[in-house]
Design a protein around this motif. Structure first.
Motif, PDB file in Angstrom:
ATOM      1  N   SER A  48      26.222  51.032  43.659  1.00 10.19           N
ATOM      2  CA  SER A  48      26.503  50.205  42.471  1.00 10.19           C
ATOM      3  C   SER A  48      25.962  50.850  41.203  1.00 10.19           C
ATOM      4  CB  SER A  48      25.912  48.795  42.638  1.00 10.19           C
ATOM      5  OG  SER A  48      26.444  48.164  43.771  1.00 10.19           O
ATOM      6  N   HIS A  78      34.000  45.119  33.278  1.00  9.66           N
ATOM      7  CA  HIS A  78      35.003  44.161  33.731  1.00  9.66           C
ATOM      8  C   HIS A  78      35.617  43.462  32.529  1.00  9.66           C
ATOM      9  CE1 HIS A  78      34.167  43.710  38.251  1.00  9.66           C
ATOM     10  NE2 HIS A  78      33.542  44.796  37.830  1.00  9.66           N
ATOM     11  N   GLY A 106      38.659  42.856  35.904  1.00  7.61           N
ATOM     12  CA  GLY A 106      38.075  43.997  36.598  1.00  7.61           C
ATOM     13  C   GLY A 106      38.196  45.265  35.773  1.00  7.61           C
ATOM     14  N   ASP A 143      45.200  33.878  43.262  1.00 11.35           N
ATOM     15  CA  ASP A 143      44.959  35.313  43.378  1.00 11.35           C
ATOM     16  C   ASP A 143      46.221  36.107  43.071  1.00 11.35           C
ATOM     17  OD1 ASP A 143      42.397  34.680  44.194  1.00 11.35           O
ATOM     18  OD2 ASP A 143      42.923  34.714  46.321  1.00 11.35           O
ATOM     19  N   ASP A 152      36.118  45.895  47.167  1.00  7.53           N
ATOM     20  CA  ASP A 152      34.895  45.130  47.418  1.00  7.53           C
ATOM     21  C   ASP A 152      34.114  44.895  46.133  1.00  7.53           C
ATOM     22  OD1 ASP A 152      35.496  45.003  50.085  1.00  7.53           O
ATOM     23  OD2 ASP A 152      34.160  46.637  50.690  1.00  7.53           O
ATOM     24  N   GLN A 153      34.076  45.908  45.255  1.00 10.54           N
ATOM     25  CA  GLN A 153      33.395  45.754  43.968  1.00 10.54           C
ATOM     26  C   GLN A 153      34.051  44.670  43.118  1.00 10.54           C
ATOM     27  OE1 GLN A 153      30.737  47.052  42.616  1.00 10.54           O
ATOM     28  NE2 GLN A 153      30.194  48.825  43.850  1.00 10.54           N
ATOM     29  N   HIS A 154      35.351  44.464  43.319  1.00  6.41           N
ATOM     30  CA  HIS A 154      36.088  43.449  42.562  1.00  6.41           C
ATOM     31  C   HIS A 154      36.160  42.112  43.293  1.00  6.41           C
ATOM     32  CE1 HIS A 154      37.362  46.995  40.297  1.00  6.41           C
ATOM     33  NE2 HIS A 154      37.794  46.190  39.351  1.00  6.41           N
ATOM     34  N   LYS A 155      35.357  41.957  44.370  1.00  2.00           N
ATOM     35  CA  LYS A 155      35.306  40.710  45.139  1.00  2.00           C
ATOM     36  C   LYS A 155      36.661  40.352  45.736  1.00  2.00           C
ATOM     37  CE  LYS A 155      31.107  40.342  43.572  1.00  2.00           C
ATOM     38  NZ  LYS A 155      29.971  40.747  44.417  1.00  2.00           N
ATOM     39  N   GLY A 156      37.433  41.382  46.103  1.00  2.00           N
ATOM     40  CA  GLY A 156      38.752  41.151  46.676  1.00  2.00           C
ATOM     41  C   GLY A 156      38.806  41.484  48.150  1.00  2.00           C
ATOM     42  N   LYS A 157      39.998  41.508  48.708  1.00  2.00           N
ATOM     43  CA  LYS A 157      40.208  41.819  50.118  1.00  2.00           C
ATOM     44  C   LYS A 157      41.288  42.889  50.235  1.00  2.00           C
ATOM     45  CE  LYS A 157      39.164  37.091  51.678  1.00  2.00           C
ATOM     46  NZ  LYS A 157      39.727  35.900  52.389  1.00  2.00           N
ATOM     47  N   PRO A 207      41.041  38.339  43.004  1.00  2.00           N
ATOM     48  CA  PRO A 207      40.913  37.019  42.358  1.00  2.00           C
ATOM     49  C   PRO A 207      41.270  37.076  40.882  1.00  2.00           C
ATOM     50  CG  PRO A 207      38.757  37.998  42.676  1.00  2.00           C
ATOM     51  CD  PRO A 207      39.744  38.914  43.331  1.00  2.00           C
TER      52      PRO A 207
END
Length: 422
Positions: free
Chosen positions: A268, A274, A313, A349, A399-404, A422
């Motif tokens: 990180s 963002h 993001g 999303d 993952d850094q963007h809290k996504g899948k 998201p």
């Protein structure tokens, strides 16, 4: 190494819990012991005080027969104070310590009274304890003008309570330690599992990175030897070997850059900015840059982009994810195959999907294709010039963007990668 770590964790855990249990049990036992002793002393003093107030002597002695015989105490104030669970009796002696009278609710042998009196007098204290005929007794001596008044009370049941309490604490403590051992071992194994997995992945990562670097280094070394063996020849004639060296150097540069990027993503340290950006425009820009490559490979290409979809993001990193997925789709599409990309809103999303026809990916590989250096077909990946880091980079960014990010595939038909942001 991990077994030793688990055992140390168990030892520390069990030692800590054992100390806490010992402190707790000792505290309970001490409180119980103090309360029992307090009740015993209180009952003993009540019996003695009641005997002094009762009839039968100038000093309020016990109500005994003049000939020293036993007289049942069916009535009298002592019945109000004597616990039903305890047996008690009183002995009156003269100044020389000879038994004068005795007072008891229960009829006992004269030998028992004599033995009890002997134990009390040999103790040399005004209050004490002794064991007689398997029972535990406490006594208290009251000095009178005529001699001594000694009150005896059976405390066997109280002592048995304290003894049973110790046995109970020991049994419960051992049982709890056994249960805690297996419970702690179970959770210790579960806690260490992610560490073991990370350690194994790190070892595999180092091995894979070393293997990937070994191949270009070997090629560079071989071509350098060829150049040195023809040192008198011109550079033009040896340009082929120099080109091989340059090509492998560039591959090593890309590999090291990708590894550094992954390291920065994991730690990180990238310092992402963002902000809301137009995801639809970002995907369309990537499509424009790839159209020429797709056209050259004679691949059918179709896309469906919903306009004005925004995402919070880093736009450059999201573009890199789209580029990685689209590049992989083009590389692994079968001849005259098709590539499809779509971007649409799904609930709250944004869902990006990149699909291509081809051999597909087996189910056992779908969960591992995002691991570093993992490739389902090593020979084909090398031919395409890949290292198996692209999807790992894509997953780190998502993952850094809290996504899948995930993939679905049908063997022999198609493969589709999905990115949900998201």
């Amino acid at each position: 190494m991990f077994k030793k770590l688990r055992n140390r964790f168990l030892i520390v855990n069990l030692a800590t819990i054992s100390v806490m249990m010992l402190i707790a049990f000792a505290s309970i036992y001490i409180i119980m012991y103090v309360n029992v002793q307090s009740d015993i002393n209180m009952a003993l003093h009540r019996i003695a005080d009641n005997e002094q107030k009762g009839p039968g002597g100038a000093q309020g002695g016990p109500r005994g027969a003049a000939d020293g015989g036993s007289m049942p105490m069916d009535k009298g104030p002592i019945d109000a104070y004597q616990p039903d669970r305890s047996v008690s009796f009183t002995i009156q002696t003269d100044a020389s310590g000879t038994l004068v009278s005795k007072d008891s609710k229960f009829t006992m042998d004269d030998e028992f009274y004599d033995a009890a009196l002997k134990e009390a007098l040999s103790n040399g204290k005004d209050i004490g304890r002794f064991t007689l005929d398997g029972s535990r007794w406490i006594f208290m001596v009251k000095h009178t003008a005529d001699g001594k008044q000694i009150v005896f009370m059976d405390i066997t049941s109280q002592q048995r309570i304290l003894t049973n309490l110790i046995y109970t604490f020991t049994a419960v403590g051992l049982l709890m330690l056994i249960i805690l051992y297996f419970t702690s071992r179970f959770f210790a194994n579960r806690s260490i599992a992610p560490v073991r997995e990370a350690f194994d992945k790190q070892k595999q990562f180092i091995a894979d990175a070393s293997h990937e670097l070994k191949t270009p280094l070997t090629i560079i070394n071989t071509n350098a030897d060829v150049l040195l063996s023809n040192s008198d020849d011109t550079i033009r004639n040896q340009a082929k070997w120099l080109q091989y060296i340059k090509s492998e150097t560039e591959r090593m540069t890309r590999l090291t850059n990708d590894l550094l990027y992954l390291t920065e993503m994991d730690d990180s340290r990238t310092g992402m900015i963002h902000s809301k950006f137009n995801m639809s425009d970002a995907v369309e820009n990537i499509i424009l840059t790839m159209e020429a490559v797709i056209f050259e490979k004679n691949i059918s290409f179709d896309y469906n982009i919903e306009p004005e979809l925004t995402v919070l993001g880093n736009s450059e990193q999201i573009k890199q994810v789209v580029m990685i997925l689209l590049d992989n789709a083009v590389k692994y599409t079968n001849p005259k195959g098709a590539v499809t990309i779509s971007l649409k809103r799904q609930n709250n999303d944004v869902l990006l999907s990149v699909s291509n026809t081809g051999e597909g990916i087996a189910a056992e590989h779908l969960t591992r294709i995002f691991d570093r250096f993992y490739r389902t077909d090593t020979s084909r990946a090398r031919k395409q010039g890949g290292y198996g880091l692209g999807l790992a980079i894509a997953r780190s960014i998502v993952d850094q963007h809290k996504g899948k990010i995930y993939a679905k595939s049908v063997i022999g038909e198609s493969t589709t990668f999905y990115v949900q942001l998201p």
